[in-house]
Scaffold this active site. Structure first.
Site, PDB file in Angstrom:
ATOM      1  N   CYS A  89       0.834  -1.196   0.000  1.00  0.00           N
ATOM      2  CA  CYS A  89       0.000   0.000   0.000  1.00  0.00           C
ATOM      3  C   CYS A  89       0.879   1.260   0.000  1.00  0.00           C
ATOM      4  O   CYS A  89       1.514   1.563  -1.000  1.00  0.00           O
ATOM      5  CB  CYS A  89      -0.968  -0.049   1.179  1.00  0.00           C
ATOM      6  SG  CYS A  89      -2.375   1.093   1.021  1.00  0.00           S
ATOM      7  N   HIS A 208      -3.463  -5.737   1.235  1.00  0.00           N
ATOM      8  CA  HIS A 208      -2.790  -5.961   2.516  1.00  0.00           C
ATOM      9  C   HIS A 208      -2.821  -7.434   2.931  1.00  0.00           C
ATOM     10  O   HIS A 208      -3.697  -7.850   3.696  1.00  0.00           O
ATOM     11  CB  HIS A 208      -3.482  -5.150   3.617  1.00  0.00           C
ATOM     12  CG  HIS A 208      -3.231  -3.686   3.567  1.00  0.00           C
ATOM     13  ND1 HIS A 208      -2.215  -3.083   4.261  1.00  0.00           N
ATOM     14  CD2 HIS A 208      -3.880  -2.693   2.914  1.00  0.00           C
ATOM     15  CE1 HIS A 208      -2.237  -1.776   4.045  1.00  0.00           C
ATOM     16  NE2 HIS A 208      -3.241  -1.514   3.223  1.00  0.00           N
ATOM     17  N   GLU A 210      -0.986  -8.906   5.070  1.00  0.00           N
ATOM     18  CA  GLU A 210      -0.735  -9.032   6.505  1.00  0.00           C
ATOM     19  C   GLU A 210      -2.016  -8.991   7.325  1.00  0.00           C
ATOM     20  O   GLU A 210      -2.028  -9.388   8.494  1.00  0.00           O
ATOM     21  CB  GLU A 210       0.236  -7.945   6.977  1.00  0.00           C
ATOM     22  CG  GLU A 210      -0.323  -6.551   7.153  1.00  0.00           C
ATOM     23  CD  GLU A 210      -0.461  -5.762   5.865  1.00  0.00           C
ATOM     24  OE1 GLU A 210      -0.788  -4.556   5.932  1.00  0.00           O
ATOM     25  OE2 GLU A 210      -0.248  -6.348   4.778  1.00  0.00           O
TER      26      GLU A 210
END
Length: 237
Positions: A89, A208, A210
């Site tokens: 990002c 994302h 994660e």
């Protein structure tokens, strides 16, 4: 392999990344303050990560100021030596601003901030590298996005080069793997969600992973991406 997660003023996804790597992937990981100019503890077998967020409040352009943080000169040198560098990002935006990746991230097509789950699929050399690994490869991954300036753009010559070299590693798609305008959340050219450099050691993506690493959250697709992208030896020539 050891991971270093750079923390810029305004980063707000650094903890997400640190926790995913340490607790979900059981890796050694340390936080790196943006004013640090010492990466001597990291070898080219390790990985430096630029997390998501709003570095320096996104003033000027997203990533434009962070690119000049003291640590970035060391990150650029680390990448030039062959070390892995990964941006998510805002981290992707910083990589493009710093010249480690080609192209730019522009405001979303509809000029609106987007925060939702999307679908993407592996592509290019990355898909070829992991296609035979049943533990990490699947046709479609569900991953969250959260950005206002995630529309990837590159000129025609750069886009042709990315395609020819297999440098486009993720594309937005629908849940069946079909690339459509409706499945493109931000208007990115050619549905591009992530790319790599020519050396295949610098990676950037807007979604994302994660945030999708825990069974508790009901989604571990991101764990598969991080495992294959950051730890697979075959990805770096």
């Amino acid at each position: 392999m050891k991971f270093g997660v750079v923390v810029f003023p305004g980063s707000n996804c650094d903890r997400d990344m640190l926790d995913a790597l340490q607790y979900d992937l059981n890796q050694e990981v340390v936080a790196l303050w943006h004013k640090s100019e010492d990466l001597s503890a990291f070898s080219t077998e390790d990985c430096i990560i630029l997390p998501g967020g709003f570095s320096y409040g996104d003033y000027l352009r997203c990533g434009a100021i962070a690119r000049f943080s003291p640590i970035m000169q060391q990150v650029i040198a680390f990448a030039n030596r062959g070390g892995k560098v990964y941006g998510v990002c805002n981290g992707f935006q910083i990589l493009c601003e710093s010249g480690l990746l080609p192209g730019a991230l522009l405001r979303n097509e509809r000029q609106q901030y987007i925060c939702k789950n999307i679908f993407l699929k592996a592509d290019g050399f990355y898909k070829d590298a992991i296609a035979g690994d049943a533990d990490v490869f699947q046709e479609v991954y569900k991953i969250p996005v959260a950005h206002g300036e995630g529309r990837y753009y590159a000129d025609a010559a750069t886009l042709d080069q990315l395609k020819a070299n297999g440098q486009i590693i993720f594309r937005y798609c629908d849940e069946n793997g079909k690339e459509t305008s409706a499945s493109n959340p931000n208007g990115a050219i050619d549905n591009i969600a992530g790319i790599t450099n020519e050396g295949r050691n610098v990676f950037g993506m807007m979604p994302h992973p994660e945030r999708a690493c825990s069974a508790v959250l009901g989604n571990e697709d991101g764990k598969k991406i991080l495992t294959s992208l950051l730890m697979a030896k075959q990805l770096v020539p």
